[in-house]
Write a protein that holds these residues in place. Structure first.
Motif: not given
Length: 200
Positions: A178-200
């Protein structure tokens, strides 16, 4: 070490909006995703298991990965399954699984079929390792995966505080974290964090 299958689940923040009619619409939506090549990888078919109690209600079947609307333990969410060992190591498999799950959740949140629109929790994730041979549900298994989990979750959530721990010590169940975070991020923001660097 790469598990034979890895699962990632993101929970709906507004599950009460998904009644029986809305649940049925996932079959049509997933069929459309196949036609439109909406997700990465080869998508093959849709299976409807709504008659199964707390099962994977509707499943989008792919060659390497499956996507399901699941209600295990009464909690409705999107369950992603990475079912082929195509990644180079555990960290890569975790990163890929989270990225693909987030991509599907992000699509669902922008889908006009649902009124009100779907919203997934970005502060809670369930990660299951479906490999009882390599990763049995025992305390020592956590030591085998925690460094890779920490590295990938740091990429995902950045500097926000994140905690993760085994969900259960019941050896009849797959090893689950189970993973818990205090982040107030949205799903779209989390997705951006894991995109390949060439796409950021």
């Amino acid at each position: 070490m790469i598990p034979s299958r890895t699962q990632v689940k993101f929970f709906l923040d507004n599950p009460e909006t998904v009644d029986s009619a809305a649940l049925a619409s996932f079959s049509r939506l997933f069929q459309r995703w196949i036609q439109q090549h909406a997700l990465e990888g080869m998508l093959i078919d849709v299976a409807d298991y709504r008659h199964v109690f707390e099962g994977p209600s509707v499943v989008l079947i792919g060659h390497d990965s499956d996507y399901a609307i699941e209600k295990r333990d009464g909690r409705l969410g999107l369950l992603f399954t990475r079912k082929r060992q195509v990644d180079t190591d555990l960290a890569t498999q975790l990163r890929t699984s989270l990225r693909l799950a987030l991509a599907a959740a992000n699509l669902l949140e922008s889908e006009p079929t649902f009124t009100p629109t779907l919203k997934f929790r970005a502060d809670e994730i369930e990660i299951r390792f479906l490999d009882r041979l390599q990763l049995p549900n025992r305390p020592e298994t956590f030591d085998l995966v925690k460094d890779d989990l920490q590295a990938v979750l740091t990429e995902l959530f950045g500097t926000e505080a994140v905690t993760f721990a085994p969900a259960s010590q019941d050896q009849r169940l797959p090893f689950t974290v189970d993973v818990r975070s205090q982040a107030a991020a949205r799903i779209s923001e989390l997705l951006h964090h894991l995109q390949p660097s060439v796409e950021k």
